[in-house]
Design a protein around this motif. Structure first.
Motif, mmCIF file in Angstrom:
data_model
loop_
_atom_site.group_PDB
_atom_site.id
_atom_site.type_symbol
_atom_site.label_atom_id
_atom_site.label_comp_id
_atom_site.label_asym_id
_atom_site.label_seq_id
_atom_site.Cartn_x
_atom_site.Cartn_y
_atom_site.Cartn_z
ATOM 1 N N SER A 134 10.859 -0.687 -5.524
ATOM 2 C CA SER A 134 9.230 -0.585 -5.378
ATOM 3 C C SER A 134 8.602 -1.758 -6.073
ATOM 4 O O SER A 134 7.721 -2.273 -5.088
ATOM 5 C CB SER A 134 8.703 0.697 -6.097
ATOM 6 O OG SER A 134 9.235 1.849 -5.724
ATOM 7 N N ALA A 135 9.077 -2.327 -7.147
ATOM 8 C CA ALA A 135 8.512 -3.579 -7.445
ATOM 9 C C ALA A 135 8.544 -4.692 -6.712
ATOM 10 O O ALA A 135 7.753 -5.651 -6.384
ATOM 11 C CB ALA A 135 9.228 -3.907 -9.004
ATOM 12 N N TRP A 136 9.841 -4.873 -5.786
ATOM 13 C CA TRP A 136 10.177 -5.696 -4.977
ATOM 14 C C TRP A 136 8.982 -5.762 -3.794
ATOM 15 O O TRP A 136 8.406 -6.722 -3.343
ATOM 16 C CB TRP A 136 11.591 -5.877 -4.373
ATOM 17 C CG TRP A 136 11.953 -6.763 -3.312
ATOM 18 C CD1 TRP A 136 12.096 -8.122 -3.611
ATOM 19 C CD2 TRP A 136 11.532 -6.509 -1.864
ATOM 20 N NE1 TRP A 136 12.370 -8.630 -2.149
ATOM 21 C CE2 TRP A 136 11.928 -7.465 -1.232
ATOM 22 C CE3 TRP A 136 11.088 -5.395 -1.053
ATOM 23 C CZ2 TRP A 136 12.011 -7.682 0.015
ATOM 24 C CZ3 TRP A 136 11.241 -5.568 0.235
ATOM 25 C CH2 TRP A 136 11.539 -6.777 0.918
ATOM 26 N N ARG A 137 8.823 -4.485 -3.397
ATOM 27 C CA ARG A 137 8.064 -4.350 -2.244
ATOM 28 C C ARG A 137 6.284 -4.696 -2.598
ATOM 29 O O ARG A 137 5.915 -5.432 -2.090
ATOM 30 C CB ARG A 137 7.818 -2.943 -1.891
ATOM 31 C CG ARG A 137 6.888 -2.460 -0.731
ATOM 32 C CD ARG A 137 7.065 -2.886 0.400
ATOM 33 N NE ARG A 137 6.551 -4.633 0.620
ATOM 34 C CZ ARG A 137 6.432 -5.375 1.721
ATOM 35 N NH1 ARG A 137 7.134 -5.009 2.696
ATOM 36 N NH2 ARG A 137 6.101 -6.712 1.681
ATOM 37 N N LEU A 138 5.963 -4.266 -3.904
ATOM 38 C CA LEU A 138 4.518 -4.700 -4.407
ATOM 39 C C LEU A 138 4.393 -6.262 -4.508
ATOM 40 O O LEU A 138 3.411 -6.693 -4.150
ATOM 41 C CB LEU A 138 4.286 -3.459 -5.504
ATOM 42 C CG LEU A 138 4.339 -2.314 -5.156
ATOM 43 C CD1 LEU A 138 4.134 -1.394 -6.551
ATOM 44 C CD2 LEU A 138 3.291 -1.818 -4.064
ATOM 45 N N TRP A 139 5.387 -6.577 -5.341
ATOM 46 C CA TRP A 139 5.267 -8.097 -5.624
ATOM 47 C C TRP A 139 5.550 -8.870 -4.343
ATOM 48 O O TRP A 139 4.699 -9.982 -4.242
ATOM 49 C CB TRP A 139 6.453 -8.673 -6.610
ATOM 50 C CG TRP A 139 6.099 -8.195 -8.094
ATOM 51 C CD1 TRP A 139 6.834 -7.412 -8.794
ATOM 52 C CD2 TRP A 139 4.799 -8.728 -8.669
ATOM 53 N NE1 TRP A 139 6.096 -7.273 -10.085
ATOM 54 C CE2 TRP A 139 5.054 -8.043 -9.834
ATOM 55 C CE3 TRP A 139 3.932 -9.563 -8.706
ATOM 56 C CZ2 TRP A 139 3.992 -8.433 -10.965
ATOM 57 C CZ3 TRP A 139 2.920 -10.111 -9.470
ATOM 58 C CH2 TRP A 139 2.970 -9.315 -10.769
ATOM 59 N N GLY A 140 5.828 -8.459 -3.246
ATOM 60 C CA GLY A 140 6.148 -9.066 -1.867
ATOM 61 C C GLY A 140 4.813 -9.180 -1.261
ATOM 62 O O GLY A 140 4.360 -10.145 -0.619
ATOM 63 N N ILE A 141 4.258 -8.285 -1.562
ATOM 64 C CA ILE A 141 2.529 -8.241 -0.832
ATOM 65 C C ILE A 141 1.888 -9.456 -1.540
ATOM 66 O O ILE A 141 1.029 -10.297 -0.863
ATOM 67 C CB ILE A 141 1.857 -6.790 -1.020
ATOM 68 C CG1 ILE A 141 2.645 -5.901 -0.374
ATOM 69 C CG2 ILE A 141 0.392 -7.051 -0.542
ATOM 70 C CD1 ILE A 141 1.909 -4.278 -0.631
ATOM 71 N N VAL A 142 1.966 -9.615 -2.898
ATOM 72 C CA VAL A 142 1.335 -10.427 -3.668
ATOM 73 C C VAL A 142 1.859 -11.731 -3.061
ATOM 74 O O VAL A 142 1.162 -12.805 -3.090
ATOM 75 C CB VAL A 142 1.442 -10.444 -5.078
ATOM 76 C CG1 VAL A 142 0.723 -11.552 -5.746
ATOM 77 C CG2 VAL A 142 0.661 -9.097 -5.635
#
Length: 267
Positions: A134-142
């Motif tokens: 989930s962290a990968w997905r959220l940091w991917g947006i940033v």
């Protein structure tokens, strides 16, 4: 006369990450031989075959499969078998280790594939799947918007002329040519096959995958982060070394989780 270091490509970077990741994954594999017989490993979505080759070099009997439309079809360095994404072309109960790396999130018919893995696994077999967090997905947006800023600056500087020549001309990005490319430039698109960009964080959670694996008779043995930080947009570039990315993972979270699974003995 000095020479510049060769430029690191995205594929070079990816291979470094996968090599570090594989060294961690291999700690969960059984020994390469059992009573003089090489253990059978199946890699699903093998890409270039780099990891399959490494595993084979360690003494395992490796079968690597991928779909013909794989982005890495022309970069294969191993005998990767083309398959239809549904029926795995190996015999029932013949595989000791099922392995995949950042593949299952791209499988639309995930239930069918997991049932296929159950079919081909020997009774004492394990499965090891590496999946985005989930962290990968959220940091991917940033990271996407950091990438967009870099892209816009590169385009702007490419227009600057000095002594009749363009500056940073090699860094000038190609203009999008379709509606999807324009949308993908200004808005981060979904990476996998479930949900939308924001809700993918749920579909990449440990909770979702634990439930999905359990539905198909796969019992969780261990879940561990891969201890490498990177994002889908690769906003930090390809030159940041693995040691620094390992340190960053303790601050921002691992990019992937490693799921180690066993068949339910009653199946």
């Amino acid at each position: 006369m000095t020479t510049s270091s060769p430029k690191i490509t995205h594929l070079d970077f990816l291979q470094k990450v996968r090599s570090k990741e594989l060294s961690q994954v291999l700690t969960y594999f059984p020994s390469a031989e059992n009573n003089g017989t090489r253990r059978a490993v199946l890699e699903i979505g093998a890409g270039t075959g780099q990891q399959a080759k490494t595993i084979k070099d360690l003494g395992y009997d490796v079968t690597a499969i991928d779909i013909p439309s794989s982005h890495y079809y022309n970069d294969r360095i191993f005998d990767v078998i083309d398959y239809d994404g549904r029926a795995i072309p190996v015999a029932t109960g013949s595989i000791d280790v099922v392995f995949s790396s950042t593949v299952l999130e791209h499988v639309r018919e995930i239930d069918d594939l997991l049932q296929e893995t159950i079919r081909i696994m020997a009774k004492d077999a394990i499965a090891v799947h590496v999946l985005p967090t989930s962290a990968w997905r959220l940091w991917g947006i940033v990271g996407h918007y950091l990438w967009l800023i870099r892209r816009m600056l590169a385009y702007t500087f490419s227009k600057v002329k000095r002594r009749g020549e363009r500056v940073f001309s090699n860094a000038s990005p190609r203009k999008p040519t379709s509606l999807r490319e324009w949308l993908g430039t200004f808005f981060p698109l979904r990476h996998g096959e479930r949900g939308v960009t924001v809700t993918e964080a749920y579909y990449y959670s440990r909770y979702w995958w634990k439930r999905k694996f359990s539905e198909h008779g796969l019992r969780i043995i261990k879940i561990e982060g891969n201890h490498i930080f990177y994002s889908s947009a690769n906003a930090l570039g390809v030159n940041l070394n693995i040691k620094i990315r390992t340190w960053l993972s303790y601050l921002f979270g691992s990019a992937c989780n490693i799921y180690v699974l066993k068949r339910d003995p009653e199946i």
